[in-house]
Motif scaffolding. Structure first.
Motif, short mmCIF file in Angstrom:
data_model
loop_
_atom_site.label_atom_id
_atom_site.label_comp_id
_atom_site.label_asym_id
_atom_site.label_seq_id
_atom_site.Cartn_x
_atom_site.Cartn_y
_atom_site.Cartn_z
N THR A 1 0.83 -1.21 0.00
CA THR A 1 0.00 0.00 0.00
C THR A 1 0.86 1.25 0.00
OG1 THR A 1 -1.70 -1.23 1.20
CG2 THR A 1 -1.88 1.17 1.21
N GLU A 2 1.89 1.28 0.84
CA GLU A 2 2.79 2.44 0.90
C GLU A 2 3.52 2.65 -0.42
OE1 GLU A 2 3.44 4.81 3.33
OE2 GLU A 2 1.67 3.98 4.30
N LYS B 1 1.34 4.22 -3.08
CA LYS B 1 1.19 5.67 -2.90
C LYS B 1 2.33 6.42 -3.58
CE LYS B 1 -1.29 5.39 1.49
NZ LYS B 1 -1.16 5.56 2.94
#
Length: 172
Positions: A31-32, A35
Protein backbone atom coordinates in the motif's frame (compact mmCIF):
# COMPACT_ATOMS: atom_id res chain seq x y z
CA UNK A 1 11.48 -2.73 10.28
CA UNK A 2 11.49 -4.44 6.87
CA UNK A 3 8.88 -2.02 5.55
CA UNK A 4 10.96 0.98 6.62
CA UNK A 5 14.09 -0.40 4.92
CA UNK A 6 12.32 -0.90 1.58
CA UNK A 7 10.65 2.52 1.76
CA UNK A 8 13.98 4.21 2.54
CA UNK A 9 15.73 2.41 -0.34
CA UNK A 10 12.98 3.32 -2.81
CA UNK A 11 12.82 6.96 -1.74
CA UNK A 12 12.88 9.14 -4.85
CA UNK A 13 11.96 6.36 -7.29
CA UNK A 14 8.74 6.11 -9.29
CA UNK A 15 7.33 3.69 -11.84
CA UNK A 16 9.49 0.73 -10.77
CA UNK A 17 8.61 -2.80 -9.68
CA UNK A 18 10.24 -4.03 -6.46
CA UNK A 19 10.81 -7.76 -5.89
CA UNK A 20 10.90 -8.64 -2.18
CA UNK A 21 11.83 -11.60 -0.06
CA UNK A 22 9.36 -12.89 2.54
CA UNK A 23 11.07 -10.86 5.28
CA UNK A 24 9.93 -7.61 3.65
CA UNK A 25 6.63 -8.41 1.89
CA UNK A 26 3.44 -7.22 3.58
CA UNK A 27 0.11 -5.71 2.66
CA UNK A 28 1.08 -2.44 4.36
CA UNK A 29 4.34 -2.21 2.35
CA UNK A 30 2.45 -2.77 -0.90
CA UNK A 31 0.00 0.00 0.00
CA UNK A 32 2.79 2.44 0.90
CA UNK A 33 4.69 1.68 -2.30
CA UNK A 34 1.56 2.18 -4.41
CA UNK A 35 1.19 5.67 -2.90
CA UNK A 36 4.68 6.37 -4.29
CA UNK A 37 3.73 4.87 -7.70
CA UNK A 38 5.92 1.79 -7.14
CA UNK A 39 4.60 -1.74 -7.56
CA UNK A 40 5.72 -4.79 -5.60
CA UNK A 41 5.88 -8.57 -5.96
CA UNK A 42 7.23 -10.93 -3.33
CA UNK A 43 6.91 -14.11 -1.35
CA UNK A 44 5.00 -13.78 1.90
CA UNK A 45 5.26 -15.67 5.18
CA UNK A 46 2.43 -17.99 6.20
CA UNK A 47 2.02 -16.35 9.61
CA UNK A 48 1.08 -12.87 8.30
CA UNK A 49 -2.22 -11.74 9.82
CA UNK A 50 -3.53 -10.37 6.52
CA UNK A 51 -3.58 -13.84 4.92
CA UNK A 52 -6.90 -15.68 4.75
CA UNK A 53 -6.71 -19.13 6.37
CA UNK A 54 -7.95 -20.74 3.13
CA UNK A 55 -4.65 -19.78 1.47
CA UNK A 56 -2.43 -21.20 4.20
CA UNK A 57 -4.27 -24.51 4.60
CA UNK A 58 -2.93 -27.30 2.34
CA UNK A 59 -5.23 -30.13 3.45
CA UNK A 60 -7.29 -31.63 0.68
CA UNK A 61 -5.61 -29.61 -2.06
CA UNK A 62 -4.20 -31.23 -5.17
CA UNK A 63 -0.58 -30.86 -6.26
CA UNK A 64 -0.12 -27.98 -8.76
CA UNK A 65 -3.32 -26.32 -7.54
CA UNK A 66 -3.56 -22.56 -7.07
CA UNK A 67 -5.83 -20.41 -4.93
CA UNK A 68 -6.08 -16.68 -5.51
CA UNK A 69 -7.30 -13.80 -3.35
CA UNK A 70 -7.78 -10.28 -4.69
CA UNK A 71 -8.36 -6.85 -3.25
CA UNK A 72 -8.66 -3.63 -5.18
CA UNK A 73 -4.88 -3.20 -5.23
CA UNK A 74 -3.32 -6.52 -4.18
CA UNK A 75 -3.32 -10.12 -5.41
CA UNK A 76 -2.22 -13.15 -3.39
CA UNK A 77 -1.64 -16.64 -4.73
CA UNK A 78 -1.18 -19.92 -2.87
CA UNK A 79 0.44 -22.60 -5.05
CA UNK A 80 1.22 -26.23 -4.13
CA UNK A 81 4.26 -27.47 -6.07
CA UNK A 82 4.50 -30.58 -3.83
CA UNK A 83 2.29 -32.26 -1.27
CA UNK A 84 2.11 -30.03 1.84
CA UNK A 85 4.53 -27.41 0.42
CA UNK A 86 2.78 -24.08 0.03
CA UNK A 87 4.25 -21.14 -1.92
CA UNK A 88 2.60 -17.81 -1.06
CA UNK A 89 3.11 -14.71 -3.18
CA UNK A 90 1.72 -11.18 -2.93
CA UNK A 91 1.66 -8.76 -5.86
CA UNK A 92 0.46 -5.28 -6.65
CA UNK A 93 1.48 -5.87 -10.28
CA UNK A 94 -0.95 -8.65 -11.20
CA UNK A 95 -4.73 -8.49 -11.16
CA UNK A 96 -5.83 -11.75 -12.80
CA UNK A 97 -5.54 -15.47 -11.97
CA UNK A 98 -3.51 -16.37 -15.07
CA UNK A 99 -1.85 -19.79 -15.14
CA UNK A 100 1.00 -20.94 -17.36
CA UNK A 101 0.60 -23.50 -20.13
CA UNK A 102 3.26 -25.72 -18.54
CA UNK A 103 2.51 -29.13 -17.02
CA UNK A 104 2.84 -27.78 -13.47
CA UNK A 105 0.38 -24.92 -14.19
CA UNK A 106 2.38 -22.35 -12.26
CA UNK A 107 0.62 -19.01 -11.87
CA UNK A 108 2.03 -16.12 -13.93
CA UNK A 109 2.68 -14.28 -10.66
CA UNK A 110 5.21 -16.95 -9.61
CA UNK A 111 6.86 -16.97 -13.04
CA UNK A 112 7.20 -13.17 -12.86
CA UNK A 113 8.70 -13.39 -9.38
CA UNK A 114 11.15 -16.11 -10.44
CA UNK A 115 12.32 -14.06 -13.41
CA UNK A 116 12.92 -10.91 -11.33
CA UNK A 117 14.22 -12.30 -8.05
CA UNK A 118 17.91 -11.90 -7.90
CA UNK A 119 20.60 -11.09 -5.42
CA UNK A 120 19.04 -12.09 -2.12
CA UNK A 121 17.60 -15.43 -3.25
CA UNK A 122 20.78 -16.35 -5.13
CA UNK A 123 22.86 -15.39 -2.10
CA UNK A 124 20.67 -17.49 0.19
CA UNK A 125 20.87 -20.46 -2.17
CA UNK A 126 24.65 -20.32 -2.61
CA UNK A 127 25.35 -19.67 1.07
CA UNK A 128 23.11 -22.59 2.07
CA UNK A 129 25.15 -24.87 -0.21
CA UNK A 130 28.66 -23.51 0.40
CA UNK A 131 28.93 -22.21 3.93
CA UNK A 132 31.50 -21.97 6.69
CA UNK A 133 28.81 -21.92 9.41
CA UNK A 134 29.08 -24.12 12.45
CA UNK A 135 26.62 -24.79 15.23
CA UNK A 136 27.19 -22.30 17.99
CA UNK A 137 25.28 -20.78 20.88
CA UNK A 138 27.48 -17.69 20.69
CA UNK A 139 25.69 -15.11 18.54
CA UNK A 140 28.86 -13.11 17.68
CA UNK A 141 30.29 -16.26 16.07
CA UNK A 142 27.08 -16.75 14.08
CA UNK A 143 27.32 -13.14 12.85
CA UNK A 144 30.99 -13.65 11.99
CA UNK A 145 30.21 -16.83 10.00
CA UNK A 146 27.49 -14.98 8.10
CA UNK A 147 29.89 -12.10 7.33
CA UNK A 148 32.46 -14.57 5.96
CA UNK A 149 29.81 -16.31 3.82
CA UNK A 150 28.48 -13.04 2.36
CA UNK A 151 32.02 -11.71 1.78
CA UNK A 152 33.00 -14.90 -0.05
CA UNK A 153 29.91 -14.63 -2.27
CA UNK A 154 30.61 -10.94 -2.98
CA UNK A 155 34.21 -11.79 -3.93
CA UNK A 156 32.90 -14.49 -6.29
CA UNK A 157 30.48 -12.05 -7.97
CA UNK A 158 33.25 -9.45 -8.44
CA UNK A 159 35.65 -12.08 -9.82
CA UNK A 160 32.98 -13.36 -12.26
CA UNK A 161 32.23 -9.83 -13.52
CA UNK A 162 35.95 -9.06 -13.96
CA UNK A 163 36.46 -12.29 -15.91
CA UNK A 164 33.52 -11.45 -18.15
CA UNK A 165 34.88 -7.94 -18.72
CA UNK A 166 38.37 -9.24 -19.53
CA UNK A 167 36.96 -11.74 -22.05
CA UNK A 168 34.98 -8.94 -23.69
CA UNK A 169 38.00 -6.60 -23.67
CA UNK A 170 40.29 -9.22 -25.24
CA UNK A 171 37.80 -9.93 -28.02
CA UNK A 172 37.59 -6.25 -29.08
Amino acid sequence: MGRRIVLDMMDGFQGHIVTCDNFFTSYALGTELLKKKIRMIGTIRKNKPELPSALTNTRGRAIYSSLFAFTETHAIVSYLPKKSKNVLLMSTVHSDPALSERDDQKPQMILSYNSTKGGVDNLDKIVATYTCRRKTACWPMAVFHNMVDVSAYNAFVIWRELEEFLLWYQST
